[in-house]
Write a protein that holds these residues in place. Sequence first.
Motif, PDB file in Angstrom:
ATOM      1  N   ALA A 147       0.960  -1.178  -0.122  1.00  0.00           N
ATOM      2  CA  ALA A 147       0.147   0.002   0.038  1.00  0.00           C
ATOM      3  C   ALA A 147       0.848   1.216  -0.083  1.00  0.00           C
ATOM      4  CB  ALA A 147      -0.784   0.036   1.100  1.00  0.00           C
ATOM      5  N   GLY A 148       0.400   2.414  -0.643  1.00  0.00           N
ATOM      6  CA  GLY A 148       1.154   3.384  -0.619  1.00  0.00           C
ATOM      7  C   GLY A 148       2.309   3.661  -1.623  1.00  0.00           C
ATOM      8  N   ARG A 149       2.599   2.506  -2.439  1.00  0.00           N
ATOM      9  CA  ARG A 149       3.759   2.366  -3.357  1.00  0.00           C
ATOM     10  C   ARG A 149       3.152   2.550  -4.881  1.00  0.00           C
ATOM     11  NH1 ARG A 149       7.308  -2.969  -3.999  1.00  0.00           N
ATOM     12  NH2 ARG A 149       8.178  -2.332  -6.010  1.00  0.00           N
ATOM     13  N   LYS A 150       3.706   3.648  -5.661  1.00  0.00           N
ATOM     14  CA  LYS A 150       3.324   4.002  -6.767  1.00  0.00           C
ATOM     15  C   LYS A 150       4.206   3.327  -7.951  1.00  0.00           C
ATOM     16  CE  LYS A 150       1.982   8.240  -9.204  1.00  0.00           C
ATOM     17  NZ  LYS A 150       2.134   9.704  -9.176  1.00  0.00           N
ATOM     18  N   ALA A 151       3.303   2.745  -8.689  1.00  0.00           N
ATOM     19  CA  ALA A 151       3.977   1.814  -9.829  1.00  0.00           C
ATOM     20  C   ALA A 151       4.632   2.826 -10.634  1.00  0.00           C
ATOM     21  CB  ALA A 151       3.096   0.965 -10.397  1.00  0.00           C
ATOM     22  N   ARG A 152       5.656   2.257 -11.344  1.00  0.00           N
ATOM     23  CA  ARG A 152       6.394   3.458 -12.445  1.00  0.00           C
ATOM     24  C   ARG A 152       5.690   3.320 -13.724  1.00  0.00           C
ATOM     25  NH1 ARG A 152      12.233   1.807 -12.368  1.00  0.00           N
ATOM     26  NH2 ARG A 152      11.687   0.036 -10.899  1.00  0.00           N
ATOM     27  N   LYS A 153       5.812   4.490 -14.417  1.00  0.00           N
ATOM     28  CA  LYS A 153       4.953   3.989 -15.791  1.00  0.00           C
ATOM     29  C   LYS A 153       5.855   3.493 -16.958  1.00  0.00           C
ATOM     30  CE  LYS A 153       2.230   8.203 -14.943  1.00  0.00           C
ATOM     31  NZ  LYS A 153       1.699   9.532 -15.284  1.00  0.00           N
ATOM     32  N   ARG A 154       5.428   2.829 -17.878  1.00  0.00           N
ATOM     33  CA  ARG A 154       6.039   2.214 -18.879  1.00  0.00           C
ATOM     34  C   ARG A 154       5.559   2.594 -20.210  1.00  0.00           C
ATOM     35  NH1 ARG A 154       9.581  -1.428 -17.179  1.00  0.00           N
ATOM     36  NH2 ARG A 154       9.418  -2.614 -19.048  1.00  0.00           N
ATOM     37  N   ARG A 155       6.295   2.182 -21.214  1.00  0.00           N
ATOM     38  CA  ARG A 155       5.816   2.907 -22.837  1.00  0.00           C
ATOM     39  C   ARG A 155       5.759   1.421 -23.690  1.00  0.00           C
ATOM     40  NH1 ARG A 155       5.479   8.321 -23.904  1.00  0.00           N
ATOM     41  NH2 ARG A 155       6.090   9.514 -22.015  1.00  0.00           N
ATOM     42  N   LEU A 156       5.002   1.689 -24.689  1.00  0.00           N
ATOM     43  CA  LEU A 156       5.010   0.822 -25.711  1.00  0.00           C
ATOM     44  C   LEU A 156       5.565   1.258 -26.941  1.00  0.00           C
ATOM     45  CD1 LEU A 156       1.178  -0.748 -25.578  1.00  0.00           C
ATOM     46  CD2 LEU A 156       3.430  -1.930 -24.652  1.00  0.00           C
ATOM     47  N   CYS A 157       6.208   0.264 -27.465  1.00  0.00           N
ATOM     48  CA  CYS A 157       6.909   0.974 -28.861  1.00  0.00           C
ATOM     49  C   CYS A 157       6.312   0.804 -30.095  1.00  0.00           C
ATOM     50  CB  CYS A 157       8.413   0.477 -29.049  1.00  0.00           C
ATOM     51  SG  CYS A 157       8.271  -1.278 -29.236  1.00  0.00           S
ATOM     52  N   GLY A 158       4.951  -0.007 -30.159  1.00  0.00           N
ATOM     53  CA  GLY A 158       4.293  -0.240 -31.130  1.00  0.00           C
ATOM     54  C   GLY A 158       4.662  -1.274 -32.097  1.00  0.00           C
ATOM     55  N   LEU A 159       5.804  -2.050 -31.594  1.00  0.00           N
ATOM     56  CA  LEU A 159       6.101  -3.396 -32.654  1.00  0.00           C
ATOM     57  C   LEU A 159       5.521  -4.420 -32.071  1.00  0.00           C
ATOM     58  CD1 LEU A 159       9.794  -2.530 -32.721  1.00  0.00           C
ATOM     59  CD2 LEU A 159       8.099  -2.264 -34.616  1.00  0.00           C
ATOM     60  N   PRO A 160       5.220  -5.664 -32.872  1.00  0.00           N
ATOM     61  CA  PRO A 160       4.955  -6.872 -32.521  1.00  0.00           C
ATOM     62  C   PRO A 160       5.998  -7.320 -31.654  1.00  0.00           C
ATOM     63  CG  PRO A 160       5.086  -6.860 -34.908  1.00  0.00           C
ATOM     64  CD  PRO A 160       5.742  -5.513 -34.275  1.00  0.00           C
ATOM     65  N   ALA A 161       5.532  -8.296 -30.683  1.00  0.00           N
ATOM     66  CA  ALA A 161       6.388  -8.768 -29.679  1.00  0.00           C
ATOM     67  C   ALA A 161       7.656  -9.543 -30.077  1.00  0.00           C
ATOM     68  CB  ALA A 161       5.324  -9.695 -28.810  1.00  0.00           C
ATOM     69  N   GLN A 162       7.418 -10.277 -31.194  1.00  0.00           N
ATOM     70  CA  GLN A 162       8.518 -11.102 -31.674  1.00  0.00           C
ATOM     71  C   GLN A 162       9.811 -10.031 -32.115  1.00  0.00           C
ATOM     72  OE1 GLN A 162       5.766 -11.173 -33.049  1.00  0.00           O
ATOM     73  NE2 GLN A 162       5.515 -11.077 -35.370  1.00  0.00           N
ATOM     74  N   GLU A 163       9.457  -8.997 -32.460  1.00  0.00           N
ATOM     75  CA  GLU A 163      10.402  -7.698 -33.013  1.00  0.00           C
ATOM     76  C   GLU A 163      10.781  -6.764 -31.890  1.00  0.00           C
ATOM     77  OE1 GLU A 163      11.534  -7.489 -36.004  1.00  0.00           O
ATOM     78  OE2 GLU A 163      10.449  -9.007 -36.872  1.00  0.00           O
ATOM     79  N   CYS A 164      10.226  -6.771 -30.773  1.00  0.00           N
ATOM     80  CA  CYS A 164      10.396  -5.845 -29.631  1.00  0.00           C
ATOM     81  C   CYS A 164      11.462  -6.112 -28.667  1.00  0.00           C
ATOM     82  CB  CYS A 164       9.168  -5.478 -28.774  1.00  0.00           C
ATOM     83  SG  CYS A 164       9.179  -4.260 -27.371  1.00  0.00           S
ATOM     84  N   ARG A 165      12.159  -5.471 -28.103  1.00  0.00           N
ATOM     85  CA  ARG A 165      13.353  -5.716 -27.245  1.00  0.00           C
ATOM     86  C   ARG A 165      12.880  -5.460 -25.814  1.00  0.00           C
ATOM     87  NH1 ARG A 165      18.359  -2.788 -30.202  1.00  0.00           N
ATOM     88  NH2 ARG A 165      18.499  -4.115 -32.217  1.00  0.00           N
ATOM     89  N   GLY A 166      11.541  -5.017 -25.507  1.00  0.00           N
ATOM     90  CA  GLY A 166      11.080  -4.747 -24.324  1.00  0.00           C
ATOM     91  C   GLY A 166      11.048  -6.188 -23.229  1.00  0.00           C
ATOM     92  N   ASP A 167      10.380  -5.703 -22.202  1.00  0.00           N
ATOM     93  CA  ASP A 167      10.034  -6.448 -21.066  1.00  0.00           C
ATOM     94  C   ASP A 167       8.719  -6.999 -21.334  1.00  0.00           C
ATOM     95  OD1 ASP A 167      10.127  -7.886 -18.785  1.00  0.00           O
ATOM     96  OD2 ASP A 167       9.584  -6.305 -17.724  1.00  0.00           O
ATOM     97  N   ALA A 168       8.427  -8.220 -21.219  1.00  0.00           N
ATOM     98  CA  ALA A 168       7.049  -9.047 -21.503  1.00  0.00           C
ATOM     99  C   ALA A 168       6.277  -8.898 -20.241  1.00  0.00           C
ATOM    100  CB  ALA A 168       7.445 -10.416 -22.024  1.00  0.00           C
ATOM    101  N   GLY A 169       6.761  -8.663 -18.885  1.00  0.00           N
ATOM    102  CA  GLY A 169       5.892  -8.866 -18.016  1.00  0.00           C
ATOM    103  C   GLY A 169       5.019  -7.756 -17.292  1.00  0.00           C
ATOM    104  N   GLY A 170       3.898  -7.944 -16.561  1.00  0.00           N
ATOM    105  CA  GLY A 170       3.248  -7.018 -16.016  1.00  0.00           C
ATOM    106  C   GLY A 170       2.342  -5.877 -16.558  1.00  0.00           C
ATOM    107  N   LEU A 171       1.646  -6.530 -17.543  1.00  0.00           N
ATOM    108  CA  LEU A 171       0.659  -6.011 -18.478  1.00  0.00           C
ATOM    109  C   LEU A 171      -0.540  -6.299 -18.110  1.00  0.00           C
ATOM    110  CD1 LEU A 171       2.468  -5.695 -21.878  1.00  0.00           C
ATOM    111  CD2 LEU A 171       2.520  -3.699 -19.928  1.00  0.00           C
TER     112      LEU A 171
END
Length: 112
Positions: A10-34
């Motif tokens: 409680a009281g802990r704020k989640a950091r904002k994240r961004r999508l780049c718009g690429l399909p998952a197989q092309e993206c280098r981002g993190d797959a968790g927490g959506l």
Amino acid sequence: MAATTGYGTAGRKARKRRLCGLPAQECRGDAGGLSPGLSGLKSHATAEEAFECYRAWLLRQGYRQVGGREFEAPRAGRIVVLTKKSRFGALLRGGKEGRHMPAQFPGGAIVC
């Protein structure tokens, strides 16, 4: 110290994240927490990371970088202009149980 609940801290704020718009197989981002509506996508910690992911994909597709944010298409001679690095990508806000959900004002690419 913040009190703990069944859903996280409680009281802990989640950091904002961004999508780049690429399909998952092309993206280098993190797959968790959506949220379930965004399953199969990957996200980035910063707008700059999302920009670099999309930039690298354009270069792999044969585009030639002609400016800081401008890319020339391999055949048609069209120019793709990406949004400023600091505003790039679709913003995700923190949601319940540590998952991220869509926010407002997505940023991306302009094709000329």
